[in-house]
Design an enzyme around this catalytic site. Structure first.
Site, PDB file in Angstrom:
ATOM      1  CB  CYS A  59      66.248  78.612  78.510  1.00 53.34           C
ATOM      2  SG  CYS A  59      67.486  77.554  79.280  1.00 53.34           S
ATOM      3  CG  ASP A  60      62.156  83.843  77.262  1.00 54.92           C
ATOM      4  OD1 ASP A  60      61.113  83.240  76.915  1.00 54.92           O
ATOM      5  OD2 ASP A  60      62.434  84.991  76.856  1.00 54.92           O
TER       6      ASP A  60
END
Length: 214
Positions: free
Chosen positions: A86-87
């Site tokens: 994720c980011d």
């Protein structure tokens, strides 16, 4: 019953705790990606690209044998592995904000954010190493910030919490005191949208209960 082994390509304690709260115990393997190599002005494209690069870096590490789960973990998973990365970024107006580089930058950001709203984008990448499928998606949540005084901003930044967070705040920490309301997925603001993750698992043919550890 065996279940796929979930590898979390993130050092974020908040993301791990979200998965644990949902009954899932991931194997943590941070990607250590140099995020400065990606320069995009569209928030969705940015978080999706970074999430995918993080997941792919762990997949490559697995292929090269530089990272190996324990024998017990492999037995449980039937050698079926999923890599989740994720980011997150916060967009306020036309400005995309990641983690602040310094206390002075964090203070300046909060003076801009105070009394305003921002859109928190989190990119999600999920690689199924057995099916050789990569899914990439993004979730957005609108966050409304309270009016925060200069002294409150300075004291909050002094705690160090904003320096560790995309968007300069943690809704599940002290920063939650300065959030008036949100529109959209709550867990997305913490760094991982559980509803989106559930849907992505379904697209790969898995049920969330496949990953429950007890």
């Amino acid at each position: 019953m065996s279940y796929p082994l979930l590898i979390l390509a993130s050092a974020s304690p908040a993301r791990r705790q979200l998965l644990q709260s949902a009954g899932i115990e991931p194997v943590v393997c941070p990607s250590d990606l140099d995020e400065s190599q990606v320069q995009l002005t569209n928030a969705v494209a940015l978080v999706q690209t970074l999430a995918q690069l993080k997941a792919e870096s762990i997949a490559e590490r697995l292929r090269q044998g530089h990272f190996s789960p324990t024998a017990a973990e492999v037995r449980k998973s039937d050698e079926s592995m999923l890599i989740l990365a994720c980011d997150s970024v916060l967009q306020v107006g036309n400005e995309i904000l990641g983690k602040p580089a310094s206390e002075s930058e964090a203070i300046a950001r909060w003076r801009t954010m105070s009394g305003q709203f921002g859109d928190l984008y989190t990119g999600h990448a999920l690689i199924d190493t057995v099916q050789n499928i990569t899914l990439v998606n993004a979730q957005v949540t609108r966050v409304y910030f309270a009016q925060v005084s200069d002294s409150q901003i300075e004291r909050y930044v002094a705690t160090g919490e904003p320096l560790r967070c995309a968007g300069c705040f943690a809704i599940d920490g002290k920063g939650g005191l300065f959030v008036e309301k949100i529109e959209g997925c709550h867990t997305n603001v913490i760094g991982l949208s559980l509803p989106l993750f559930r849907r992505m698992l379904g697209d790969l043919g898995y049920d969330p209960s496949d990953f429950w550890t007890d």
